[in-house]
Motif scaffolding. Structure first.
Motif, short mmCIF file in Angstrom:
data_model
loop_
_atom_site.label_atom_id
_atom_site.label_comp_id
_atom_site.label_asym_id
_atom_site.label_seq_id
_atom_site.Cartn_x
_atom_site.Cartn_y
_atom_site.Cartn_z
N THR A 70 0.84 -1.19 0.00
CA THR A 70 0.00 0.00 0.00
C THR A 70 0.88 1.24 0.00
OG1 THR A 70 -1.87 1.07 1.12
CG2 THR A 70 -0.15 0.14 2.53
N ARG A 71 0.25 2.38 -0.27
CA ARG A 71 0.94 3.68 -0.17
C ARG A 71 -0.14 4.76 -0.17
NH1 ARG A 71 1.82 2.11 -5.54
NH2 ARG A 71 0.93 3.53 -7.09
N MET A 72 0.24 5.98 0.18
CA MET A 72 -0.70 7.07 0.18
C MET A 72 -1.25 7.31 -1.23
SD MET A 72 -1.03 8.22 3.32
CE MET A 72 -1.71 9.88 3.15
N PHE A 73 -2.56 7.45 -1.31
CA PHE A 73 -3.26 7.74 -2.57
C PHE A 73 -2.89 6.75 -3.68
CE2 PHE A 73 -3.15 11.76 -0.23
CZ PHE A 73 -4.51 12.06 -0.19
N ARG A 74 -2.79 5.50 -3.30
CA ARG A 74 -2.48 4.46 -4.29
C ARG A 74 -3.58 4.41 -5.35
NH1 ARG A 74 -2.30 -2.02 -3.02
NH2 ARG A 74 -1.22 -2.68 -4.91
N ASP A 75 -3.20 4.39 -6.61
CA ASP A 75 -4.11 4.45 -7.75
C ASP A 75 -4.81 5.81 -7.76
OD1 ASP A 75 -3.43 1.82 -8.34
OD2 ASP A 75 -5.09 1.02 -7.15
N GLU A 76 -4.15 6.82 -8.29
CA GLU A 76 -4.62 8.20 -8.22
C GLU A 76 -6.00 8.38 -8.88
OE1 GLU A 76 -1.71 10.83 -9.78
OE2 GLU A 76 -0.20 10.32 -8.27
N GLN A 77 -6.27 7.62 -9.95
CA GLN A 77 -7.55 7.76 -10.63
C GLN A 77 -8.70 7.35 -9.71
OE1 GLN A 77 -7.77 5.67 -14.33
NE2 GLN A 77 -9.84 6.36 -14.78
N GLU A 78 -8.50 6.31 -8.93
CA GLU A 78 -9.54 5.85 -8.03
C GLU A 78 -9.76 6.85 -6.89
OE1 GLU A 78 -11.38 3.19 -8.78
OE2 GLU A 78 -10.14 3.09 -10.57
N PHE A 79 -8.69 7.43 -6.39
CA PHE A 79 -8.85 8.43 -5.33
C PHE A 79 -9.43 9.72 -5.87
CE2 PHE A 79 -6.49 5.63 -2.59
CZ PHE A 79 -6.99 5.94 -1.34
N ALA A 80 -9.18 10.03 -7.14
CA ALA A 80 -9.84 11.19 -7.75
C ALA A 80 -11.35 10.97 -7.81
CB ALA A 80 -9.28 11.44 -9.14
N GLU A 108 -1.93 3.27 4.96
CA GLU A 108 -1.79 4.47 4.15
C GLU A 108 -3.08 4.87 3.42
OE1 GLU A 108 2.43 3.19 4.81
OE2 GLU A 108 0.47 2.24 4.56
N GLU A 109 -3.82 3.88 2.94
CA GLU A 109 -5.05 4.23 2.21
C GLU A 109 -6.09 4.85 3.14
OE1 GLU A 109 -4.89 1.23 -1.61
OE2 GLU A 109 -6.26 0.76 0.01
N LEU A 110 -6.21 4.35 4.35
CA LEU A 110 -7.15 4.94 5.28
C LEU A 110 -6.72 6.35 5.66
CD1 LEU A 110 -9.79 4.24 6.73
CD2 LEU A 110 -8.43 3.55 8.70
N ARG A 111 -5.42 6.55 5.82
CA ARG A 111 -4.94 7.90 6.11
C ARG A 111 -5.19 8.83 4.91
NH1 ARG A 111 -0.17 5.34 8.00
NH2 ARG A 111 1.15 6.60 6.62
N SER A 112 -5.14 8.27 3.70
CA SER A 112 -5.46 9.07 2.51
C SER A 112 -6.91 9.54 2.54
CB SER A 112 -5.20 8.25 1.24
OG SER A 112 -3.86 7.85 1.13
#
Length: 236
Positions: A70-80, A108-112
């Motif tokens: 995992t990482r912060m804002f993994r898969d930017e399109q999905e977080f957009a 990281e994803e939950l923190r995002s």
């Protein structure tokens, strides 16, 4: 290794504490082969013996099978999509949200998600839960959350939980993220997991999967597609 007898798989499963028969056979075969090579043992039985007495070997094997990436804002399109469409729709109905990151790894994803809620002034009063089967991941996630500002720290908590064996959650979440987790399970277990995730959602809530995943029969699951990887729970 794809022809490993079921009895041997059960032996390794007991030694590692992972129900290997629930996982996709190809994934398990690859993990076993790498573990045999890394530990210098010739058979699954010998590997089970090593895992039983060697905690480091056991922890390494568990990480291999459970794949915590995992990482912060993994898969930017999905977080957009989450920031521009899903969260605004949810927040139009509720001023604060309940979010579950299932199989959260180190958080990281939950923190995002917390960052996105903070941008919209909706973090206060929201409740964000991350769960993972690996104790070490939960500890790392909690350590990362401790570095957040006080408002975010009070909104987030992490717990150890096995997604498959734990009891189903009531319909109390507005958003459930389970991203690139189900792909490692056998098909029957994937269906069981998806039913559990859907049951945890409030009507109108969203389920977000990973970029390699989708729900094959969303209608039967009580979902309607928003994108290939995001689904809204249909109101009863």
């Amino acid at each position: 290794m794809s022809s490993t007898p079921e009895s041997d798989l059960r032996m390794v499963a007991r030694a590692s504490g992972i129900p290997l028969l629930d996982y996709a056979p190809q994934h398990v075969a690859g993990c076993l082969q790498r573990a045999l090579t890394h530990n210098g043992v010739p058979t699954a039985q010998a590997l089970a013996e090593r895992l039983s007495r060697d905690r480091r070997a056991r922890d390494a094997f568990r990480r291999s099978v459970l794949v915590g990436v995992t990482r912060m804002f993994r898969d930017e399109q999905e977080f957009a999509l989450l920031e521009r469409r899903l969260l605004p729709e949810l927040l139009a109905r509720r001023g604060s949200l309940s979010v579950w990151a299932a199989g959260c790894s180190t958080g990281e994803e939950l923190r995002s998600v917390a960052v996105l809620l903070e941008r919209r002034g909706a973090l206060a009063g929201s409740h964000l839960l991350g769960t993972d089967i690996l104790d070490e991941s939960v500890i790392a996630a909690a350590r990362g959350a401790a570095q957040l500002p006080p408002a975010a720290r009070s909104a987030i908590r992490f717990e150890q939980q096995d997604l498959i064996s734990a009891r189903a959650s009531p319909a109390r979440f507005d958003l459930v993220l389970c991203r690139n987790v189900a792909i490692y399970f056998a098909p029957a277990v994937q269906r069981k997991l998806q039913r559990r995730l859907v049951s945890a959602l409030r009507p109108g809530g969203f389920l977000m999967l990973g970029h390699s995943e989708t729900v094959l029969d969303s209608g039967a699951a009580g979902l309607e597609a928003v994108s290939r990887h995001a689904f809204r729970k249909v109101a009863a």
